[in-house]
Design an enzyme around this catalytic site. Structure first.
Site, PDB file in Angstrom:
ATOM      1  N   ASP A  97      34.222  43.170  37.053  1.00  0.00           N
ATOM      2  CA  ASP A  97      35.499  42.475  37.070  1.00  0.00           C
ATOM      3  C   ASP A  97      36.482  43.386  36.328  1.00  0.00           C
ATOM      4  OD1 ASP A  97      37.580  40.747  37.408  1.00  0.00           O
ATOM      5  OD2 ASP A  97      36.514  38.968  36.701  1.00  0.00           O
TER       6      ASP A  97
HETATM    7  C1  BGC Z   1      39.614  38.320  38.221  1.00  0.00           C
HETATM    8  C2  BGC Z   1      38.936  38.700  39.514  1.00  0.00           C
HETATM    9  C3  BGC Z   1      39.868  39.529  40.358  1.00  0.00           C
HETATM   10  C4  BGC Z   1      40.284  40.755  39.551  1.00  0.00           C
HETATM   11  C5  BGC Z   1      41.216  41.684  40.285  1.00  0.00           C
HETATM   12  C6  BGC Z   1      40.207  39.527  37.505  1.00  0.00           C
HETATM   13  O1  BGC Z   1      41.014  39.128  36.451  1.00  0.00           O
HETATM   14  O2  BGC Z   1      38.696  37.665  37.382  1.00  0.00           O
HETATM   15  O3  BGC Z   1      38.527  37.550  40.207  1.00  0.00           O
HETATM   16  O4  BGC Z   1      39.264  39.878  41.557  1.00  0.00           O
HETATM   17  O5  BGC Z   1      40.954  40.312  38.375  1.00  0.00           O
HETATM   18  O6  BGC Z   1      42.455  41.101  40.459  1.00  0.00           O
END
Ligand code: BGC
Length: 735
Positions: A263
């Site tokens: 993530d």
């Molecule tokens: C989120 C993810 C997301 C990623 C990219 C993170 O803060 O938890 O679900 O895909 O950001 O935007």
């Protein structure tokens, strides 16, 4: 873009000319593993390391020397995110990147329809491919452990079987377009509060029965090409490099051969990132690289620190080859795989968005007031901010820039044009923001009236209304359905309960539409005539809602989570359970899943706690009979069959649900667990037989001691019905 074109031309020229021999890794007709090994054998150490981490906010490197393109990632999961600046979250201001906004995943889950999930995946996969994205960051399938979780709207409900059944076709649909679905957030990431500093401490039985099955289905049945590690820790090790979760379970027990993506900012440690199953590190220093003012990407855990460890032997070369192979496999499955061109904003995509949005709407209560019957020239009073507020923008990383969004009020005006007057009263002020990451709705939500005045105006307007249609609920602002924050309670915000009570007291027929992505308390339920659970329905949300309100579409959605009466009725009673506690000598917040397997309907039904509306509940404008349930042995397991008949006067669909109860068990089990469902469309008077297969796993619990699924001999019951609490027939059988 340029690189991909060159590559396509190179391959085309090579395949047209008999004299030119195409290198194995460039040839999509060659077996995948041969291509991976060929490419790997040509790469330097530095090139291998380069493909394991980001080079921009949403891309990671390829191997330019070999013509292997970079990897482009995109959110996901409800539409294709607008292009962003190289190192920023803010949109870049392109004018050709407004997408189709599909309904939130919770809305999809409420359809209980595998084919619609495939359609959703296929459409969003086409949009991703058209936009030249290789990895779609979604779908999300974390379990609804608490109704307060700010991201409930991005997930598929509280039941592992339901989520597992729906995630598989979604993945297959996405990947049929040469785009990898990146299933998230692995795992036990069930709250937003302190999401990057809390360790989820879960016993094995609970983990294997509740929190892992949907991911397991995504990998083993869906064939997911990518998995995203979550922000939180499991047993005090960060999940983006958690040995147990990634190495032992995902890649070991389940044989996952795809790529693990962190993530954004979820990778936290040099040594663990090198050793424990992470393949692509994304988003470290997510605030625009302030953690590494110059040359930030080279300072990622899987960049220079990794290179140093590989050079001095602290990290293994086999480990690097494994990571690089997984990245290459992803590239060969996507941008260098079979050619797909995708499509963007097509009428078919908007039609699919409308259909899915409508099929997921849940009719919670109806005394016959719905479908709306407004006399010619009559007055429909619409009250509530959500009739007007655009909802595609906001909520966190699922924020979208869409080509258009039909709000409910607009769709109501369309539907009643020339028939009745549609009058709107705002009733309350909720969230007046109209932009997120520089995506703007263009609406003006400012308001000068006081809360008292707003309420008084709405009530006054009700006096000559033929029907009051209340459209409120939550929105995607902080502390509601929003990434990064959880809700404080399940009570409706902005004084809406008082407003609804005041409107109901006028005695006019009243329909409440609650738009939210998570459960809310409905203390006024007995006082209103009908209730619809609406969701964030995407571009076509207004049309979909009005289709159901006017009877153009007969509702057939079912709740993918329990609607409790009050938060306190739920299974999380202590701070240890939620939101976690600080413990002496432990660096991170500690959270204990003491409730075990008893979350959602498993908790309420096992403890006989009354709920507002149960899991699986949803009415129709027609009625259905479920009968003739029988259970027969079939090989190692059983076949359950039932008959379902449309006993009303309009066509409609029912979701027949099979729950299993283990009557004689050596461990405490939920009184019933969902093990099958079929959505059946029937004409008036038509009946159909539905069949379910129960294999041994469906009868088993997970035994932590032997690390195995155990189906104990003895009595079981097959419970067939139309919700977890509306069981129409129960048939005992013995294993
Ligand atoms: C989120 C993810 C997301 C990623 C990219 C993170 O803060 O938890 O679900 O895909 O950001 O935007």
């Amino acid at each position: 873009m340029k690189l991909r074109l060159t590559l396509a031309i190179a391959i085309a020229v090579a395949s047209c000319s008999p004299k030119v021999k195409t290198d194995v890794y460039l040839d999509p007709s060659k077996p995948l593993e041969e291509r991976v090994q060929d490419a790997l054998s040509r790469m330097t150490l530095e090139e291998k390391v380069a493909i394991t981490h980001a080079q921009s906010k949403f891309s990671s490197a390829g191997v330019p020397r070999l013509g292997i393109p970079e990897v482009w990632h995109t959110d996901g999961p409800h539409g294709i995110r607008p292009e962003v600046l190289w190192d920023e979250w803010d949109q870049a201001g392109w004018t050709n990147d407004s997408c189709t906004a599909f309904p939130a995943l919770v809305n999809l889950a409420a359809t209980w329809d595998r084919e619609l999930s495939r359609l959703y995946g296929d459409c969003i996969g086409q949009e991703a491919r058209y936009r030249e994205k290789d990895i779609l960051l979604g779908p999300g399938i974390n379990m609804g452990r608490t109704p307060l979780n700010g991201r409930t709207f991005e997930y598929m409900g509280e039941d592992p079987y339901l989520a597992g059944q729906l995630v598989v076709p979604y993945i297959q649909g996405v990947q049929s377009n040469g785009v990898a679905a990146c299933v998230k957030h692995f795992a036990m990431n069930n709250q937003e509060v302190r999401r990057t500093s809390t360790s989820s401490n879960v016993d094995d039985r609970t983990m294997y029965e509740i929190y892992l099955p949907a991911f397991e289905a995504a990998v083993k049945e869906g064939g997911a090409w990518a998995i995203m590690g979550s922000y939180n820790l499991y047993n005090n090790q960060f999940n983006c490099h958690n040995k147990r979760l990634l190495c032992d379970i995902l890649k070991g027990e389940w044989g996952f051969d795809g790529v693990v993506v962190s993530d954004w900012g979820g990778c936290r440690d040099d040594d663990e990132a090198a050793a424990y199953g992470l393949d692509i590190e994304m988003g470290t220093w997510t605030n625009g690289l302030s953690g590494a003012a110059s040359d930030g990407y080279s300072n990622y855990h899987l960049a220079k620190p990794y290179l140093e460890r590989l050079r001095d032997g602290r990290a293994s070369l086999e480990g690097l080859d494994d990571k690089a192979s997984r990245v290459l496999r992803t590239i060969f499955r996507t941008s260098m795989g079979k050619q797909h061109f995708g499509s963007f904003n097509s009428p078919e995509h908007y039609a699919a968005a409308r259909k899915i949005a409508a099929e997921g709407l849940v009719l919670l209560k109806n005394d016959g007031t719905l479908p709306l019957q407004i006399p010619q020239g009559g007055k429909l009073l619409v009250v509530g901010e959500n009739a007007y507020k655009m909802m595609v923008v906001g909520g966190g990383s699922s924020n979208l820039k869409t080509k258009y969004e039909i709000i409910p009020l607009e769709a109501l005006h369309e539907a009643f044009d020339g028939k009745a007057s549609v009058v709107w009263e705002r009733g309350y002020v909720g969230d007046t923001t109209t932009d997120y990451n520089k995506v703007v709705t263009g609406q003006d939500l400012s308001e000068s009236r006081s809360a008292e005045q707003l309420l008084a105006d709405a009530v006054a307007s009700a006096s000559d209304a033929d029907c009051i249609l209340y459209i409120g609920g939550l929105n995607k602002s902080k502390g509601q359905d929003n990434e990064g924050t959880d809700r404080a309670d399940i009570v409706l915000p902005y004084g809406q309960d008082t407003l609804i009570e005041a409107l109901a007291a006028t005695g006019r027929p009243m329909v409440v539409v609650n738009i939210s992505g998570s459960p809310v308390a409905m203390p006024w339920a007995p006082k209103v005539n009908a209730i619809v659970q609406g969701w964030y329905g995407g571009s076509e949300s207004g049309h979909a809602l009005v289709d159901v309100l006017t009877g153009v579409v007969n509702p057939s959605g079912k709740l993918p989570f329990t609607m409790p009466i009050a938060l306190a009725d739920g299974p999380l009673k202590t701070e240890r359970q939620y939101p976690g506690i600080k413990e002496e000598g432990k660096k991170w917040w500690q959270e204990y899943y003491d409730e075990g397997v008893f979350i959602g309907h498993r908790w309420y039904s096992s403890k006989s706690i009354p709920v507002q509306y149960p899991f699986g509940h949803g009415l129709s404008y027609t009625t259905f009979d479920v009968s003739d349930v029988s259970v027969k042995r079939a090989g190692d397991g059983f076949k359950v069959s039932a008959a379902v008949k449309n006993t009303g006067s309009v066509p409609g669909a029912e979701v027949v649900q099979l729950y299993v109860s283990d009557v004689e068990s050596s461990v405490e089990r939920p009184v019933k667990e969902l093990k099958g469902f079929e959505k059946v469309y029937l004409q008036p008077g038509e009946s159909r037989k539905v069949q379910f297969t129960l294999d041994r796993r469906a009868l088993s619990f997970f035994d932590a001691g032997s690390h195995a699924w155990v189906a104990e001999p003895g009595e079981f019951r097959a419970l067939v019905g139309t919700s977890s609490e509306d069981i129409r027939e129960e048939v005992p059988f013995r294993l």
